[in-house]
Design a protein around this motif. Structure first.
Motif, PDB file in Angstrom:
ATOM      1  N   ALA A  48       0.887  -1.254   0.124  1.00  0.00           N
ATOM      2  CA  ALA A  48      -0.045  -0.038  -0.153  1.00  0.00           C
ATOM      3  C   ALA A  48       0.809   1.423  -0.011  1.00  0.00           C
ATOM      4  O   ALA A  48       0.538   2.402  -0.600  1.00  0.00           O
ATOM      5  CB  ALA A  48      -0.863   0.078   1.158  1.00  0.00           C
ATOM      6  N   ALA A  49       2.013   1.188   0.638  1.00  0.00           N
ATOM      7  CA  ALA A  49       2.869   2.624   0.588  1.00  0.00           C
ATOM      8  C   ALA A  49       3.519   2.636  -0.425  1.00  0.00           C
ATOM      9  O   ALA A  49       3.406   3.689  -1.029  1.00  0.00           O
ATOM     10  CB  ALA A  49       3.899   2.424   1.714  1.00  0.00           C
ATOM     11  N   ARG A  50       3.833   1.579  -1.414  1.00  0.00           N
ATOM     12  CA  ARG A  50       4.286   1.767  -2.623  1.00  0.00           C
ATOM     13  C   ARG A  50       3.501   2.377  -3.538  1.00  0.00           C
ATOM     14  O   ARG A  50       3.763   3.222  -4.350  1.00  0.00           O
ATOM     15  CB  ARG A  50       4.973   0.293  -3.373  1.00  0.00           C
ATOM     16  CG  ARG A  50       6.297  -0.144  -2.359  1.00  0.00           C
ATOM     17  CD  ARG A  50       6.785  -1.414  -3.094  1.00  0.00           C
ATOM     18  NE  ARG A  50       7.696  -1.825  -2.124  1.00  0.00           N
ATOM     19  CZ  ARG A  50       7.561  -2.923  -1.389  1.00  0.00           C
ATOM     20  NH1 ARG A  50       6.220  -3.570  -1.236  1.00  0.00           N
ATOM     21  NH2 ARG A  50       8.193  -3.606  -0.804  1.00  0.00           N
ATOM     22  N   SER A  51       2.089   1.762  -3.497  1.00  0.00           N
ATOM     23  CA  SER A  51       1.030   2.597  -4.024  1.00  0.00           C
ATOM     24  C   SER A  51       0.992   3.885  -3.955  1.00  0.00           C
ATOM     25  O   SER A  51       0.718   4.565  -5.032  1.00  0.00           O
ATOM     26  CB  SER A  51      -0.395   1.592  -3.844  1.00  0.00           C
ATOM     27  OG  SER A  51      -1.428   2.251  -4.838  1.00  0.00           O
ATOM     28  N   ILE A  52       0.925   4.363  -2.723  1.00  0.00           N
ATOM     29  CA  ILE A  52       0.813   5.864  -2.499  1.00  0.00           C
ATOM     30  C   ILE A  52       2.070   6.551  -3.032  1.00  0.00           C
ATOM     31  O   ILE A  52       1.801   7.666  -3.395  1.00  0.00           O
ATOM     32  CB  ILE A  52       0.695   5.910  -0.815  1.00  0.00           C
ATOM     33  CG1 ILE A  52      -0.717   5.509  -0.340  1.00  0.00           C
ATOM     34  CG2 ILE A  52       0.771   7.237  -0.445  1.00  0.00           C
ATOM     35  CD1 ILE A  52      -0.885   5.421   1.410  1.00  0.00           C
ATOM     36  N   VAL A  53       3.150   5.886  -3.042  1.00  0.00           N
ATOM     37  CA  VAL A  53       4.355   6.621  -3.418  1.00  0.00           C
ATOM     38  C   VAL A  53       4.053   7.021  -4.869  1.00  0.00           C
ATOM     39  O   VAL A  53       4.522   8.188  -5.453  1.00  0.00           O
ATOM     40  CB  VAL A  53       5.475   5.881  -3.109  1.00  0.00           C
ATOM     41  CG1 VAL A  53       6.748   6.448  -4.041  1.00  0.00           C
ATOM     42  CG2 VAL A  53       5.896   5.819  -1.427  1.00  0.00           C
ATOM     43  N   ILE A  54       3.654   5.914  -5.663  1.00  0.00           N
ATOM     44  CA  ILE A  54       3.509   6.143  -7.096  1.00  0.00           C
ATOM     45  C   ILE A  54       2.805   7.066  -7.614  1.00  0.00           C
ATOM     46  O   ILE A  54       2.769   7.928  -8.346  1.00  0.00           O
ATOM     47  CB  ILE A  54       3.247   4.612  -7.759  1.00  0.00           C
ATOM     48  CG1 ILE A  54       4.387   3.675  -7.640  1.00  0.00           C
ATOM     49  CG2 ILE A  54       2.869   4.788  -9.195  1.00  0.00           C
ATOM     50  CD1 ILE A  54       5.422   3.855  -8.304  1.00  0.00           C
ATOM     51  N   SER A  55       1.579   7.010  -6.750  1.00  0.00           N
ATOM     52  CA  SER A  55       0.517   8.108  -7.135  1.00  0.00           C
ATOM     53  C   SER A  55       0.968   9.346  -6.819  1.00  0.00           C
ATOM     54  O   SER A  55       0.718  10.345  -7.406  1.00  0.00           O
ATOM     55  CB  SER A  55      -0.898   7.723  -6.318  1.00  0.00           C
ATOM     56  OG  SER A  55      -1.485   6.587  -6.566  1.00  0.00           O
ATOM     57  N   THR A  56       1.572   9.583  -5.682  1.00  0.00           N
ATOM     58  CA  THR A  56       2.132  11.046  -5.230  1.00  0.00           C
ATOM     59  C   THR A  56       3.251  11.320  -6.340  1.00  0.00           C
ATOM     60  O   THR A  56       3.194  12.549  -6.511  1.00  0.00           O
ATOM     61  CB  THR A  56       2.694  10.913  -3.940  1.00  0.00           C
ATOM     62  OG1 THR A  56       1.748  10.350  -3.045  1.00  0.00           O
ATOM     63  CG2 THR A  56       3.382  12.181  -3.361  1.00  0.00           C
ATOM     64  N   TYR A  57       4.115  10.387  -6.750  1.00  0.00           N
ATOM     65  CA  TYR A  57       5.138  10.621  -7.706  1.00  0.00           C
ATOM     66  C   TYR A  57       4.430  11.357  -9.142  1.00  0.00           C
ATOM     67  O   TYR A  57       4.881  12.257  -9.432  1.00  0.00           O
ATOM     68  CB  TYR A  57       5.734   9.489  -8.087  1.00  0.00           C
ATOM     69  CG  TYR A  57       6.833   9.520  -9.155  1.00  0.00           C
ATOM     70  CD1 TYR A  57       8.157  10.219  -9.188  1.00  0.00           C
ATOM     71  CD2 TYR A  57       6.438   8.982 -10.431  1.00  0.00           C
ATOM     72  CE1 TYR A  57       8.904  10.318 -10.307  1.00  0.00           C
ATOM     73  CE2 TYR A  57       7.182   9.283 -11.465  1.00  0.00           C
ATOM     74  CZ  TYR A  57       8.345   9.975 -11.360  1.00  0.00           C
ATOM     75  OH  TYR A  57       9.290   9.963 -12.659  1.00  0.00           O
ATOM     76  N   GLU A  58       3.303  10.572  -9.376  1.00  0.00           N
ATOM     77  CA  GLU A  58       2.703  10.850 -10.705  1.00  0.00           C
ATOM     78  C   GLU A  58       2.238  12.447 -10.631  1.00  0.00           C
ATOM     79  O   GLU A  58       2.318  13.132 -11.506  1.00  0.00           O
ATOM     80  CB  GLU A  58       1.653   9.994 -10.981  1.00  0.00           C
ATOM     81  CG  GLU A  58       2.503   8.488 -11.568  1.00  0.00           C
ATOM     82  CD  GLU A  58       1.263   7.589 -11.949  1.00  0.00           C
ATOM     83  OE1 GLU A  58       0.167   7.620 -11.454  1.00  0.00           O
ATOM     84  OE2 GLU A  58       1.739   6.397 -12.363  1.00  0.00           O
TER      85      GLU A  58
END
Length: 296
Positions: free
Chosen positions: A251-261
Motif C-alpha cells: 500500500a505504501a508503494r502504491s501511495i508513493v507512485i500516485s504521489t510521484y505521478e
C-alpha cells in the motif's frame, strides 16, 4: 483391616450437591449477558436460532415503511440477539429502499452497528457488517455529513478490527465493507478519516487501513492530493514502507507512485524533481527509500 476402594470421585452428599448447584448458577450468571453486552460471551442456548445471511440483491422493500420505522429502532435495541439480526436486515432494507426514513436515526443505527460488531456472536457480527456495507452504498458522502465524526470513526475502527481477525467469514465480510466504503465515499474526506489510524499500534489494523488509504489516493485527482498535502502523503508512505506486513508495504508503494505521478506530472526532469521533493520533506534514510520506488 478392610481396604477402602480407591475412587477418583469425591463422595456425593446432599450438601455437596447444593454447593455444586450454587457454583453452576453462579457461573451461568457471570457468563450470561444481554445481546448488546460486548464484554461477555453469552453461552449459546440449546436449539440456537439459524441466521440467514441475505445478500443485498435479494433484499426487498418494506411494505408501509413509515409505520415500521419506530419498531425498527425497538428491534435494534432488543436483548434477543436473533431479533437484533432480523432488525439489522430490516435496517438494510430501509437503507436501500427507504433511505430518507433512516436519515433522522442514522447516528443511532451506527451506534448499534458498532455495538453489534463487538458482540461475540459471529452471526450478529457478520450481519452488522453486511448492514454497514449497504449503508455505505445508500448514503455515500452523506454519511460523513449527517453522522457525528465519532460515530463514523468508531464504525471505521470496528471494520478494521474485524477485517484483521482470524475468523475467515467475518474477515472477508469486513473487507467487502471497507471496499464498499472506499467505493461510495469521496476519497479526500475519507482519507482524512483513515489518516487517524495510520500509526495504530495493531499492525494488522495498520495494514488494512493502509490498503483502504492507498485505494483512496489512487482515486484522487491532483488537486485533491495537493489539498490533502503531497508531503503528508509521502510521510505516511514512509512510515508504512518498513511495516512488518506486506499489505502495508505494498500500500505504501502504491501511495508513493500516485504521489510521484501527481508531483512530476508537468515536470521535464521528473526524477530530479522527485528527489528534491523527497529530500525536502523526509529524513535522509526515508527519502532515499522513497526516491527509488518510482524507478523500480
Amino acid at each position: 483391616m478392610a481396604l477402602r476402594p480407591i475412587d477418583n470421585a469425591l463422595p456425593t452428599t446432599p450438601d455437596r450437591l447444593k454447593k455444586q448447584t450454587k457454583v453452576a448458577v453462579s457461573i451461568q450468571k457471570q457468563s450470561g449477558c444481554g445481546v448488546n453486552d460486548e464484554n461477555n460471551a453469552p453461552l449459546p442456548p440449546s436449539g440456537d436460532a439459524t441466521i440467514d445471511y441475505i445478500i443485498s440483491e435479494n433484499l426487498k422493500p418494506i411494505s408501509d415503511p413509515e409505520s415500521k420505522i419506530q419498531s425498527l429502532i425497538e428491534g435494534l435495541y432488543s436483548k434477543d440477539w436473533a431479533k437484533v439480526c432480523e432488525s439489522l436486515n430490516n435496517a438494510r432494507r430501509f437503507a436501500l429502499f427507504h433511505s430518507s426514513l433512516l436519515l433522522p436515526v442514522l447516528d443511532k443505527i451506527m451506534l448499534v452497528l458498532v455495538k453489534a460488531m463487538k458482540n461475540p456472536r459471529s452471526a450478529l457480527c457478520k450481519t452488522s457488517i453486511m448492514a454497514s456495507s449497504d449503508i455505505f452504498n445508500a448514503f455515500g458522502d452523506k454519511l460523513l455529513e449527517l453522522s457525528t465524526s465519532d460515530a463514523f470513526v468508531n464504525l471505521l475502527l470496528q471494520l478494521l478490527l474485524k477485517a484483521s481477525q482470524d475468523k475467515k467469514f467475518v474477515c472477508e465480510e469486513a473487507d467487502r465493507a471497507l471496499t464498499s466504503m472506499v467505493g461510495s465515499i469521496a476519497p479526500l474526506p475519507l482519507l482524512h478519516q483513515l489518516h487517524v489510524y495510520v500509526s495504530h499500534a495493531n499492525l494488522r489494523i495498520r495494514a488494512k487501513n493502509a490498503v483502504s488509504a492507498s485505494k483512496c489516493v489512487s482515486k484522487m485527482g491532483i488537486e485533491e492530493m495537493e489539498e490533502f498535502g503531497l508531503a503528508k502523503l509521502v510521510q505516511m508512505a514512509a512510515d508504512l514502507l518498513n511495516d512488518r506486513l506486506p499489505e502495508a508495504r505494498d500500500a505504501a508503494r502504491s501511495i508513493v507512485i500516485s504521489t510521484y505521478e501527481a508531483r512530476t506530472k508537468n515536470e521535464e526532469q521528473k526524477l530530479e524533481t522527485w528527489q528534491s521533493f523527497c529530500q525536502s520533506n523526509l529524513p535522509p534514510v526515508h527519502a532515499l527509500a522513497i526516491v527509488k520506488i518510482p524507478s523500480q
